[in-house]
Motif scaffolding. Structure first.
Motif, PDB file in Angstrom:
ATOM      1  N   THR A   9       0.814  -1.212   0.000  1.00 17.45           N
ATOM      2  CA  THR A   9       0.000   0.000   0.000  1.00 17.45           C
ATOM      3  C   THR A   9       0.851   1.268   0.000  1.00 17.45           C
ATOM      4  OG1 THR A   9      -0.098   0.298   2.397  1.00 17.45           O
ATOM      5  CG2 THR A   9      -1.694  -1.227   1.429  1.00 17.45           C
ATOM      6  N   MET A  10       0.218   2.370  -0.378  1.00 15.39           N
ATOM      7  CA  MET A  10       0.872   3.675  -0.312  1.00 15.39           C
ATOM      8  C   MET A  10       1.077   4.126   1.127  1.00 15.39           C
ATOM      9  SD  MET A  10       1.815   4.899  -3.201  1.00 15.39           S
ATOM     10  CE  MET A  10       1.912   6.668  -2.968  1.00 15.39           C
ATOM     11  N   ALA A  34       4.681   2.137  -4.045  1.00 13.56           N
ATOM     12  CA  ALA A  34       3.829   2.509  -5.180  1.00 13.56           C
ATOM     13  C   ALA A  34       3.768   1.432  -6.254  1.00 13.56           C
ATOM     14  CB  ALA A  34       4.317   3.821  -5.782  1.00 13.56           C
ATOM     15  N   SER A  35       4.283   0.244  -5.973  1.00 14.82           N
ATOM     16  CA  SER A  35       4.285  -0.816  -6.981  1.00 14.82           C
ATOM     17  C   SER A  35       4.074  -2.169  -6.321  1.00 14.82           C
ATOM     18  CB  SER A  35       5.620  -0.803  -7.731  1.00 14.82           C
ATOM     19  OG  SER A  35       6.673  -1.091  -6.830  1.00 14.82           O
ATOM     20  N   LYS A  50       9.202   4.696  -1.970  1.00 10.27           N
ATOM     21  CA  LYS A  50       9.295   6.072  -2.451  1.00 10.27           C
ATOM     22  C   LYS A  50      10.473   6.842  -1.857  1.00 10.27           C
ATOM     23  CE  LYS A  50       5.634   8.180  -4.088  1.00 10.27           C
ATOM     24  NZ  LYS A  50       5.914   7.904  -5.485  1.00 10.27           N
ATOM     25  N   ASN A  51      11.149   6.287  -0.860  1.00 13.46           N
ATOM     26  CA  ASN A  51      12.318   6.951  -0.284  1.00 13.46           C
ATOM     27  C   ASN A  51      13.631   6.435  -0.860  1.00 13.46           C
ATOM     28  OD1 ASN A  51      12.445   4.420   0.846  1.00 13.46           O
ATOM     29  ND2 ASN A  51      12.557   5.128   2.956  1.00 13.46           N
ATOM     30  N   LEU A  79      11.673   4.631  -5.931  1.00  9.40           N
ATOM     31  CA  LEU A  79      11.708   3.351  -6.630  1.00  9.40           C
ATOM     32  C   LEU A  79      10.250   2.927  -6.831  1.00  9.40           C
ATOM     33  CD1 LEU A  79      14.633   1.537  -4.772  1.00  9.40           C
ATOM     34  CD2 LEU A  79      14.698   2.758  -6.950  1.00  9.40           C
ATOM     35  N   ASP A  80       9.624   3.522  -7.826  1.00  8.03           N
ATOM     36  CA  ASP A  80       8.184   3.339  -8.040  1.00  8.03           C
ATOM     37  C   ASP A  80       7.826   2.189  -8.965  1.00  8.03           C
ATOM     38  OD1 ASP A  80       7.558   5.425  -6.374  1.00  8.03           O
ATOM     39  OD2 ASP A  80       7.284   6.880  -7.973  1.00  8.03           O
ATOM     40  N   SER A  81       8.796   1.576  -9.613  1.00  8.65           N
ATOM     41  CA  SER A  81       8.473   0.469 -10.511  1.00  8.65           C
ATOM     42  C   SER A  81       8.567  -0.856  -9.762  1.00  8.65           C
ATOM     43  CB  SER A  81       9.414   0.462 -11.714  1.00  8.65           C
ATOM     44  OG  SER A  81      10.729   0.184 -11.300  1.00  8.65           O
ATOM     45  N   SER A  82       7.907  -1.861 -10.302  1.00 11.56           N
ATOM     46  CA  SER A  82       8.013  -3.196  -9.708  1.00 11.56           C
ATOM     47  C   SER A  82       9.356  -3.794 -10.085  1.00 11.56           C
ATOM     48  CB  SER A  82       6.892  -4.100 -10.230  1.00 11.56           C
ATOM     49  OG  SER A  82       5.643  -3.631  -9.790  1.00 11.56           O
TER      50      SER A  82
END
Length: 142
Positions: A9-10, A34-35, A50-51, A79-82
């Protein structure tokens, strides 16, 4: 991880449920996620935050196994990608800073940053798995 559902989760939390709806475990990460996490062959759930942290937790127990952070001397990046995992166990993840990071869980201190333009030429990612790396990612980089 048979018959389990894992959701990130976010809010920075990862939860694992069985199919009856029972919460098996929860893990609170250092920052929002985010992923989707990826499950390794040896039972690690690996995810970016996200950090700028990349974390691995035990999929059965939800306990931290290892973490790695992007360059903290300058700034951290999302690091928003899977992540994807190569056949040799190298974790590859894209970042908001335009780089593709290749990290070896066995040699976290030897991580290499692969420049975006190199990654576009040589790394093929399909179905959340890196299918082909034409060069030796361990020796690529900076």
């Amino acid at each position: 991880m048979k018959n389990k559902v894992v959701v990130a989760t976010m809010k920075g939390q990862i939860d694992c449920w069985d199919f009856s709806g029972k919460n098996m475990w929860s893990y609170l990460a250092k920052a929002p996620i985010a992923s989707s996490p990826v499950l390794s062959a040896d039972g690690q759930l690996i995810f970016g935050e996200k950090n700028g942290y990349l974390e691995s937790i035990d999929a059965k127990m939800g306990k931290l196994l290892w973490f790695w952070e992007t360059n903290s001397s300058f700034h951290r990046v999302n690091l928003d990608s899977s992540p994807a995992i190569t056949s040799r166990g190298l974790v590859v993840i894209g970042s908001y800073d335009g780089n593709l990071y290749a990290v070896s869980p066995l040699y976290i201190e030897e991580q290499k940053k692969i420049k975006k333009n190199i990654a576009k030429q040589f790394v093929v990612v399909t179905n959340n798995m890196v299918r082909e790396i034409i060069f030796d990612a361990k020796n690529a980089g900076n």
